[in-house]
Design a protein around this motif. Structure first.
Motif, PDB file in Angstrom:
ATOM      1  N   UNK A  34      65.415 -54.247 -38.142  1.00 57.49           N
ATOM      2  CA  UNK A  34      66.723 -54.783 -37.748  1.00 57.49           C
ATOM      3  C   UNK A  34      66.547 -55.935 -36.757  1.00 57.49           C
ATOM      4  N   UNK A  35      65.681 -55.726 -35.774  1.00 55.78           N
ATOM      5  CA  UNK A  35      65.475 -56.728 -34.734  1.00 55.78           C
ATOM      6  C   UNK A  35      64.884 -58.023 -35.289  1.00 55.78           C
ATOM      7  N   UNK A  36      63.884 -57.891 -36.127  1.00 56.89           N
ATOM      8  CA  UNK A  36      63.144 -59.071 -36.584  1.00 56.89           C
ATOM      9  C   UNK A  36      63.672 -59.706 -37.871  1.00 56.89           C
ATOM     10  N   UNK A  37      64.354 -58.910 -38.721  1.00 55.50           N
ATOM     11  CA  UNK A  37      64.702 -59.433 -40.045  1.00 55.50           C
ATOM     12  C   UNK A  37      66.129 -59.120 -40.487  1.00 55.50           C
ATOM     13  N   UNK A  38      66.933 -58.510 -39.615  1.00 56.40           N
ATOM     14  CA  UNK A  38      68.304 -58.118 -39.966  1.00 56.40           C
ATOM     15  C   UNK A  38      68.320 -57.319 -41.269  1.00 56.40           C
ATOM     16  N   UNK A  39      67.419 -56.349 -41.338  1.00 54.30           N
ATOM     17  CA  UNK A  39      67.216 -55.545 -42.538  1.00 54.30           C
ATOM     18  C   UNK A  39      67.092 -54.086 -42.118  1.00 54.30           C
ATOM     19  N   UNK A  40      67.800 -53.201 -42.803  1.00 55.01           N
ATOM     20  CA  UNK A  40      67.661 -51.772 -42.496  1.00 55.01           C
ATOM     21  C   UNK A  40      66.422 -51.224 -43.213  1.00 55.01           C
ATOM     22  N   UNK A  41      66.003 -50.045 -42.804  1.00 56.05           N
ATOM     23  CA  UNK A  41      64.856 -49.408 -43.454  1.00 56.05           C
ATOM     24  C   UNK A  41      65.174 -49.118 -44.918  1.00 56.05           C
ATOM     25  N   UNK A  42      66.408 -48.705 -45.226  1.00 49.85           N
ATOM     26  CA  UNK A  42      66.810 -48.445 -46.617  1.00 49.85           C
ATOM     27  C   UNK A  42      66.807 -49.729 -47.439  1.00 49.85           C
ATOM     28  N   UNK A  43      67.303 -50.807 -46.838  1.00 54.51           N
ATOM     29  CA  UNK A  43      67.310 -52.096 -47.546  1.00 54.51           C
ATOM     30  C   UNK A  43      65.885 -52.543 -47.841  1.00 54.51           C
ATOM     31  N   UNK A 102      72.608 -50.798 -66.467  1.00 61.75           N
ATOM     32  CA  UNK A 102      72.607 -51.893 -65.498  1.00 61.75           C
ATOM     33  C   UNK A 102      71.255 -51.877 -64.794  1.00 61.75           C
ATOM     34  N   UNK A 103      70.612 -53.032 -64.776  1.00 58.78           N
ATOM     35  CA  UNK A 103      69.326 -53.183 -64.114  1.00 58.78           C
ATOM     36  C   UNK A 103      69.499 -53.952 -62.816  1.00 58.78           C
ATOM     37  N   UNK A 104      68.546 -53.759 -61.917  1.00 54.29           N
ATOM     38  CA  UNK A 104      68.565 -54.434 -60.624  1.00 54.29           C
ATOM     39  C   UNK A 104      67.220 -55.130 -60.447  1.00 54.29           C
ATOM     40  N   UNK A 105      67.266 -56.335 -59.924  1.00 51.96           N
ATOM     41  CA  UNK A 105      66.035 -57.088 -59.700  1.00 51.96           C
ATOM     42  C   UNK A 105      66.129 -57.828 -58.372  1.00 51.96           C
ATOM     43  N   UNK A 106      64.990 -58.112 -57.768  1.00 52.68           N
ATOM     44  CA  UNK A 106      64.916 -58.851 -56.511  1.00 52.68           C
ATOM     45  C   UNK A 106      64.972 -60.341 -56.830  1.00 52.68           C
ATOM     46  N   UNK A 107      65.782 -61.077 -56.073  1.00 51.13           N
ATOM     47  CA  UNK A 107      65.844 -62.529 -56.229  1.00 51.13           C
ATOM     48  C   UNK A 107      64.665 -63.162 -55.480  1.00 51.13           C
ATOM     49  N   UNK A 108      64.491 -64.457 -55.656  1.00 55.42           N
ATOM     50  CA  UNK A 108      63.445 -65.172 -54.913  1.00 55.42           C
ATOM     51  C   UNK A 108      63.677 -65.054 -53.406  1.00 55.42           C
ATOM     52  N   UNK A 109      64.941 -65.171 -53.001  1.00 55.44           N
ATOM     53  CA  UNK A 109      65.281 -65.037 -51.581  1.00 55.44           C
ATOM     54  C   UNK A 109      64.913 -63.634 -51.082  1.00 55.44           C
ATOM     55  N   UNK A 110      65.205 -62.613 -51.877  1.00 56.85           N
ATOM     56  CA  UNK A 110      64.851 -61.239 -51.509  1.00 56.85           C
ATOM     57  C   UNK A 110      63.343 -61.050 -51.413  1.00 56.85           C
ATOM     58  N   UNK A 111      62.613 -61.655 -52.338  1.00 60.33           N
ATOM     59  CA  UNK A 111      61.144 -61.558 -52.312  1.00 60.33           C
ATOM     60  C   UNK A 111      60.574 -62.210 -51.057  1.00 60.33           C
ATOM     61  N   UNK A 112      61.128 -63.350 -50.690  1.00 61.31           N
ATOM     62  CA  UNK A 112      60.655 -64.032 -49.477  1.00 61.31           C
ATOM     63  C   UNK A 112      60.925 -63.179 -48.232  1.00 61.31           C
ATOM     64  N   UNK A 113      62.136 -62.619 -48.144  1.00 60.21           N
ATOM     65  CA  UNK A 113      62.472 -61.782 -46.991  1.00 60.21           C
ATOM     66  C   UNK A 113      61.566 -60.549 -46.942  1.00 60.21           C
ATOM     67  N   UNK A 114      61.324 -59.947 -48.087  1.00 60.86           N
ATOM     68  CA  UNK A 114      60.446 -58.774 -48.145  1.00 60.86           C
ATOM     69  C   UNK A 114      59.047 -59.127 -47.650  1.00 60.86           C
ATOM     70  N   UNK A 116      58.216 -61.502 -45.622  1.00 60.83           N
ATOM     71  CA  UNK A 116      58.283 -61.742 -44.175  1.00 60.83           C
ATOM     72  C   UNK A 116      58.372 -60.422 -43.412  1.00 60.83           C
ATOM     73  N   UNK A 117      59.079 -59.451 -43.973  1.00 63.60           N
ATOM     74  CA  UNK A 117      59.325 -58.178 -43.293  1.00 63.60           C
ATOM     75  C   UNK A 117      58.180 -57.182 -43.449  1.00 63.60           C
TER      76      UNK A 117
END
Length: 156
Positions: A34-43, A102-114, A116-117
């Motif tokens: 949360x502090x470093x990436x504005x991301x929860x553990x579940x996210x 329905x399928x779910x996939x990570x976008x390029x932006x999501x991959x970059x954030x992942x 980094x995190x």
């Protein structure tokens, strides 16, 4: 067996220790992400699971598989996916062979954030395990987690 059965008391104590270890790890990882990436553990967990998919037939996860992999109900998973989709980190699409899927996939932006995190997540995980290993009731559980490391994807 009675409520004071020593075997059940020991089992309950072990379960409490496992729950305590999980809570400490999750809390430390949550704060760091949360502090470093504005991301929860579940996210983070959801992005991580989805990033490990492969291309090709059977390489993507349906929503029900996503729910199972992040240990959430289907409705909670849908809300989580919607939040990440709204942030541009995930995308959903219909299965080309079964329009109900329905399928779910990570976008390029999501991959970059992942990416980094990931170091933040792994550092927080290591620190939580190191701290817990100093406690007598948690040390055997930490050892068990470390032994599993050789049988699963390594933490880098």
């Amino acid at each position: 067996m009675t409520a004071t059965d020593p075997a059940m008391t020991a089992l309950a104590h072990s379960w409490c220790a496992l729950s305590l270890l999980h809570g400490r790890i999750e809390g430390r990882v949550e704060r760091a992400l949360q502090t470093s990436h504005d991301l929860s553990a579940r996210e983070y967990s959801l992005l991580d699971v989805l990033s490990r998919q492969h291309d090709g037939e059977g390489g993507h996860l349906q929503m029900r598989q996503v729910a199972d992999s992040v240990v959430l109900s289907q409705s909670a998973t849908t809300r989580l996916v919607t939040r990440l989709e709204d942030r541009g980190l995930l995308s959903r699409y219909l299965c080309p062979t079964d329009r109900r899927g329905i399928y779910v996939d990570v976008t390029d932006k999501g991959s970059r954030l992942l990416e980094e995190a990931r170091p933040t997540h792994n550092t927080a995980l290591r620190e939580a395990l190191d701290q817990a290993s100093a406690e007598a009731e948690l040390a055997p559980l930490v050892q068990a987690v470390k032994q599993l490391q050789g049988t699963t994807t390594p933490v880098t």
